[in-house]
Write a protein that holds these residues in place. Structure first.
Motif, short mmCIF file in Angstrom:
data_model
loop_
_atom_site.label_atom_id
_atom_site.label_comp_id
_atom_site.label_asym_id
_atom_site.label_seq_id
_atom_site.Cartn_x
_atom_site.Cartn_y
_atom_site.Cartn_z
N MET A 1 -18.04 15.15 -82.67
CA MET A 1 -18.12 15.53 -84.03
C MET A 1 -18.50 17.70 -82.97
SD MET A 1 -19.47 14.00 -86.27
CE MET A 1 -20.45 15.02 -87.22
N PRO A 2 -18.10 18.15 -84.34
CA PRO A 2 -17.97 19.64 -84.16
C PRO A 2 -19.15 19.86 -83.91
CG PRO A 2 -16.53 19.23 -86.06
CD PRO A 2 -17.21 17.93 -85.37
N GLY A 3 -19.87 21.04 -82.69
CA GLY A 3 -21.26 21.43 -83.18
C GLY A 3 -21.27 23.15 -82.33
N SER A 4 -22.32 23.80 -82.36
CA SER A 4 -22.60 24.88 -82.11
C SER A 4 -22.15 24.97 -80.66
CB SER A 4 -23.94 25.47 -82.50
OG SER A 4 -24.08 25.79 -83.67
N LEU A 5 -21.66 25.77 -79.89
CA LEU A 5 -21.56 26.02 -78.54
C LEU A 5 -22.74 26.49 -78.36
CD1 LEU A 5 -18.67 26.14 -79.57
CD2 LEU A 5 -18.43 27.97 -77.30
N LEU A 6 -23.30 26.51 -77.09
CA LEU A 6 -24.22 26.44 -76.39
C LEU A 6 -24.14 28.15 -75.51
CD1 LEU A 6 -25.97 24.14 -76.97
CD2 LEU A 6 -26.99 24.19 -74.71
N ASP A 7 -25.38 28.87 -75.81
CA ASP A 7 -25.17 30.05 -74.88
C ASP A 7 -26.61 30.59 -73.97
OD1 ASP A 7 -27.00 30.94 -77.00
OD2 ASP A 7 -25.65 32.74 -77.51
N THR A 8 -26.58 31.06 -73.70
CA THR A 8 -27.62 31.17 -72.37
C THR A 8 -29.33 31.98 -73.06
OG1 THR A 8 -27.53 33.95 -71.76
CG2 THR A 8 -26.62 32.32 -70.31
N SER A 9 -29.08 32.26 -74.70
CA SER A 9 -29.66 32.52 -75.85
C SER A 9 -30.44 30.70 -76.48
CB SER A 9 -29.64 32.66 -76.70
OG SER A 9 -28.91 32.86 -77.76
N ALA A 10 -30.22 29.83 -76.07
CA ALA A 10 -30.41 28.83 -76.83
C ALA A 10 -31.35 28.36 -76.21
CB ALA A 10 -28.65 27.78 -76.53
N SER A 11 -32.47 27.25 -76.94
CA SER A 11 -33.43 26.54 -76.88
C SER A 11 -33.49 25.36 -76.51
CB SER A 11 -34.56 26.84 -78.19
OG SER A 11 -35.62 26.16 -77.36
N VAL A 12 -33.48 25.21 -75.26
CA VAL A 12 -33.26 23.86 -74.87
C VAL A 12 -34.18 23.37 -73.56
CG1 VAL A 12 -32.19 22.14 -72.74
CG2 VAL A 12 -30.65 24.79 -73.96
N LEU A 13 -34.75 22.34 -74.50
CA LEU A 13 -36.11 21.52 -73.74
C LEU A 13 -36.46 20.12 -73.25
CD1 LEU A 13 -38.85 22.32 -76.93
CD2 LEU A 13 -38.32 23.60 -75.03
N CYS A 14 -37.13 19.83 -72.82
CA CYS A 14 -36.44 18.25 -71.59
C CYS A 14 -38.03 17.68 -72.94
CB CYS A 14 -37.16 18.47 -70.26
SG CYS A 14 -39.20 18.57 -69.93
N THR A 15 -38.11 15.92 -73.10
CA THR A 15 -38.29 15.50 -73.54
C THR A 15 -40.41 15.60 -73.92
OG1 THR A 15 -36.86 13.73 -73.57
CG2 THR A 15 -39.01 12.84 -73.96
N HIS A 16 -39.98 15.80 -72.37
CA HIS A 16 -41.84 16.68 -72.46
C HIS A 16 -42.32 18.49 -73.55
CE1 HIS A 16 -40.50 13.56 -69.30
NE2 HIS A 16 -41.63 12.93 -69.87
N GLY A 17 -41.29 18.66 -73.29
CA GLY A 17 -41.25 20.26 -73.61
C GLY A 17 -41.30 21.49 -72.45
N GLY A 18 -40.76 21.04 -71.26
CA GLY A 18 -40.68 21.66 -70.32
C GLY A 18 -38.82 22.80 -71.09
N GLN A 19 -39.24 24.66 -70.33
CA GLN A 19 -37.85 24.73 -70.67
C GLN A 19 -36.64 24.84 -70.67
OE1 GLN A 19 -37.45 26.91 -73.34
NE2 GLN A 19 -35.60 27.16 -73.40
N ALA A 20 -35.57 24.48 -70.09
CA ALA A 20 -34.65 23.88 -69.22
C ALA A 20 -33.60 25.79 -69.43
CB ALA A 20 -33.58 22.94 -70.03
N PRO A 49 -44.78 19.70 -68.35
CA PRO A 49 -46.16 18.07 -67.81
C PRO A 49 -46.08 17.25 -67.21
CG PRO A 49 -46.49 18.77 -70.32
CD PRO A 49 -44.69 18.91 -69.45
N PHE A 50 -45.02 16.56 -67.18
CA PHE A 50 -45.03 14.85 -67.71
C PHE A 50 -45.71 14.71 -66.04
CE2 PHE A 50 -43.03 10.91 -65.96
CZ PHE A 50 -43.19 10.68 -66.65
N ASN A 51 -47.01 13.52 -66.61
CA ASN A 51 -47.37 12.70 -64.81
C ASN A 51 -47.42 11.39 -65.41
OD1 ASN A 51 -49.86 12.29 -64.09
ND2 ASN A 51 -51.07 13.97 -64.16
N ALA A 52 -46.50 11.47 -64.74
CA ALA A 52 -46.79 8.98 -64.14
C ALA A 52 -48.04 8.93 -63.57
CB ALA A 52 -45.17 9.15 -63.74
#
Length: 106
Positions: A1-20, A49-52
């Motif tokens: 599927m076509p999708g928007s290219l990611l650049d350095t301004s993209a907001s990428v988060l881990c499942t727990h809310g950490g910023q990638a 913040p993941f804590n197991a």
């Protein structure tokens, strides 16, 4: 599927809310003045913040496993809004919540 290219301004988060954040964006291609990212370099994750079971196990790095099929930069598939990554050390996925919308790839 076509999708928007990611650049350095993209907001990428881990499942727990950490910023990638991209560790090594592609210097050859820019979208809106920002370099794009590829599968060749992982994203570093901060603020997870993941804590197991009372023991902290935060996401540290996200390694991309799926990128564009037809679009490459410097020989590596570019990242799209629907690209997939796995976080280490706990194996959780990432979510791309915001990205540029002008350039799309397949």
């Amino acid at each position: 599927m076509p999708g928007s290219l990611l650049d350095t301004s993209a907001s990428v988060l881990c499942t727990h809310g950490g910023q990638a954040s991209a560790t090594m964006p592609s210097p050859r291609v820019q979208v809106g003045g920002n370099p794009i990212t590829t599968t060749s370099a992982p994203h570093s994750v901060s603020g997870c913040p993941f804590n197991a079971g009372g023991s902290p196990m935060p996401c540290v790095v996200a390694q991309w496993t799926v990128g564009a099929v037809r679009v490459k930069s410097m020989g590596a598939p570019v990242l799209l809004q629907d690209s997939q990554a796995t976080c280490a050390p706990n194996g959780t996925p990432v979510t791309v919540s915001v990205t540029q919308a002008r350039v799309k790839g397949v």
